[in-house]
Scaffold this motif. Structure first.
Motif, PDB file in Angstrom:
ATOM      1  N   PRO A 147       7.427  43.455  -5.503  1.00  0.00           N
ATOM      2  CA  PRO A 147       7.286  43.308  -6.951  1.00  0.00           C
ATOM      3  C   PRO A 147       6.551  44.484  -7.601  1.00  0.00           C
ATOM      4  N   ALA A 148       5.548  45.045  -6.921  1.00  0.00           N
ATOM      5  CA  ALA A 148       4.824  46.185  -7.473  1.00  0.00           C
ATOM      6  C   ALA A 148       5.740  47.411  -7.604  1.00  0.00           C
ATOM      7  N   GLN A 149       6.566  47.644  -6.595  1.00  0.00           N
ATOM      8  CA  GLN A 149       7.515  48.763  -6.657  1.00  0.00           C
ATOM      9  C   GLN A 149       8.546  48.548  -7.766  1.00  0.00           C
ATOM     10  N   ILE A 150       8.988  47.311  -7.926  1.00  0.00           N
ATOM     11  CA  ILE A 150       9.954  46.996  -8.978  1.00  0.00           C
ATOM     12  C   ILE A 150       9.334  47.249 -10.354  1.00  0.00           C
ATOM     13  N   ALA A 151       8.098  46.811 -10.540  1.00  0.00           N
ATOM     14  CA  ALA A 151       7.436  46.974 -11.839  1.00  0.00           C
ATOM     15  C   ALA A 151       7.218  48.440 -12.187  1.00  0.00           C
ATOM     16  N   ALA A 152       7.026  49.284 -11.172  1.00  0.00           N
ATOM     17  CA  ALA A 152       6.727  50.698 -11.407  1.00  0.00           C
ATOM     18  C   ALA A 152       7.979  51.557 -11.556  1.00  0.00           C
ATOM     19  N   SER A 153       9.159  50.982 -11.335  1.00  0.00           N
ATOM     20  CA  SER A 153      10.390  51.779 -11.333  1.00  0.00           C
ATOM     21  C   SER A 153      10.990  51.893 -12.725  1.00  0.00           C
ATOM     22  N   PRO A 154      11.252  53.131 -13.219  1.00  0.00           N
ATOM     23  CA  PRO A 154      11.917  53.303 -14.523  1.00  0.00           C
ATOM     24  C   PRO A 154      13.435  53.204 -14.417  1.00  0.00           C
ATOM     25  N   ALA A 155      13.981  53.286 -13.216  1.00  0.00           N
ATOM     26  CA  ALA A 155      15.427  53.194 -12.998  1.00  0.00           C
ATOM     27  C   ALA A 155      15.635  52.368 -11.734  1.00  0.00           C
ATOM     28  N   LEU A 156      15.490  51.061 -11.878  1.00  0.00           N
ATOM     29  CA  LEU A 156      15.354  50.165 -10.735  1.00  0.00           C
ATOM     30  C   LEU A 156      16.570  50.191  -9.816  1.00  0.00           C
TER      31      LEU A 156
END
Length: 324
Positions: A147-156
């Motif tokens: 979830p942390a990586q998903i939240a930080a991604s501008p182009a998921l």
């Protein structure tokens, strides 16, 4: 569209992103000016690529054979420990936007064969298909990333594909997401001017917007009017600001429309002799109105500036309407 181009295909920079977005608006508007058939073929092609892209993402995620990166704790203490109604409604803003689009079908009802039957079927079946696709996508994201990586991604989508298939996978998916974004844009450009045209034809908007192109029979003034307003918003706001404007205005009027539906059904249960079945009405309609009201009220708490500006635009438009 432009953000994915910038991140995964061609470096554009902030100014280039806006220029690319403006170009997409202008080109797709021109396509729809040429005719309904051209716009429909464009929409169908882009939509097919969009679904293909989603299925490719899901296949990439679950086909790699690795253990899931995310772990969900279903215990009530964990799920509801830090929750609040305001946080839930705030999270719903981009979610409701993502699941939106069903309302646009009504704008082209006059150009749909047997709309009394096919419009309702298209909405119900379309929303079910979107729910299945989007929930599958979210499961795929959580399978590959935390979830942390998903939240930080501008182009998921591209980042998830990069994690499972390297740079080539990210580029492939980015192309499909770019096409997907264009597909959504094409739908809005096709359907929005039909509403402006109908308003003008009923004397509720500038008369020129009710004129059709002499050759292509499309609402050309309404199409370019929408494009002009869109370009003005594009050049003066960020994506997040525009999103909060859209959801605020959308759900204000969705709620009012559903409220009007309750009144109309009470006055005339079978308008024009047609009997339209509404399973669950008025309970389901009341729930819908309640959610819409909660989203709008919460937007004033979370996005006070955008909500107040949006309200000011609506108020000024009301004054202009009565004078003109």
């Amino acid at each position: 569209f432009a953000s994915y181009v910038d991140r995964s295909l061609l470096p554009l920079g902030p100014a280039g992103i806006r220029a690319a977005a403006a170009t997409a608006l202008i080109v797709l508007t021109a396509v729809n000016v040429v005719g309904v058939r051209a716009g429909t073929w464009t929409n169908n092609a882009l939509m097919a690529a969009k679904v293909l892209g989603m299925l490719a993402l899901v296949a990439l995620a679950f086909g790699r054979g690795a253990a899931p990166a995310s772990h969900f704790d279903p215990s009530p203490s964990h799920v509801f420990g830090h929750a609040s109604v305001s946080l839930l409604l705030t999270a719903l803003v981009p979610i409701l936007f993502a699941y939106g689009g069903w309302q646009s079908c009504a704008n082209i009802a006059a150009e749909i064969k047997d709309p009394a039957r096919n419009l309702a079927r298209a909405n119900v079946l379309g929303v079910i298909a979107v729910v299945v696709l989007y929930l599958s996508l979210n499961l795929a994201y959580l399978w590959v990333m935390t979830p942390a990586q998903i939240a930080a991604s501008p182009a998921l989508a591209a980042d998830m594909a990069r994690a499972v298939a390297g740079a080539a996978g990210a580029r492939f998916v980015a192309v499909l997401i770019v096409i997907s974004s264009l597909g959504f844009l094409a739908v809005v450009i096709l359907t929005g001017p039909r509403l402006i045209y109908a308003m003008a034809a009923d004397g509720l908007f500038f008369a020129r917007a009710a004129q059709l192109h002499p050759r292509y029979r499309t609402p050309v003034f309404a199409l370019w009017f929408q494009a002009a307003v869109s370009l003005a918003l594009l050049m003066t706001n960020t994506y997040d600001q525009l999103l909060s404007y859209v959801v605020f205005a959308d759900w204000l009027f969705f709620g009012l429309t559903a409220g009007a539906l309750v009144i109309v059904r009470r006055r005339d249960p079978s308008p024009g002799g047609a009997v339209a079945r509404m399973p669950g009405h008025p309970v389901t309609t009341g729930v819908f109105i309640g959610v819409a009201a909660a989203v709008v009220l919460n937007s004033f708490l979370v996005y006070p500036t955008q909500s107040l500006i949006g309200s000011a635009i609506l108020a000024s438009a009301t004054v202009v309407f009565y004078f003109l």
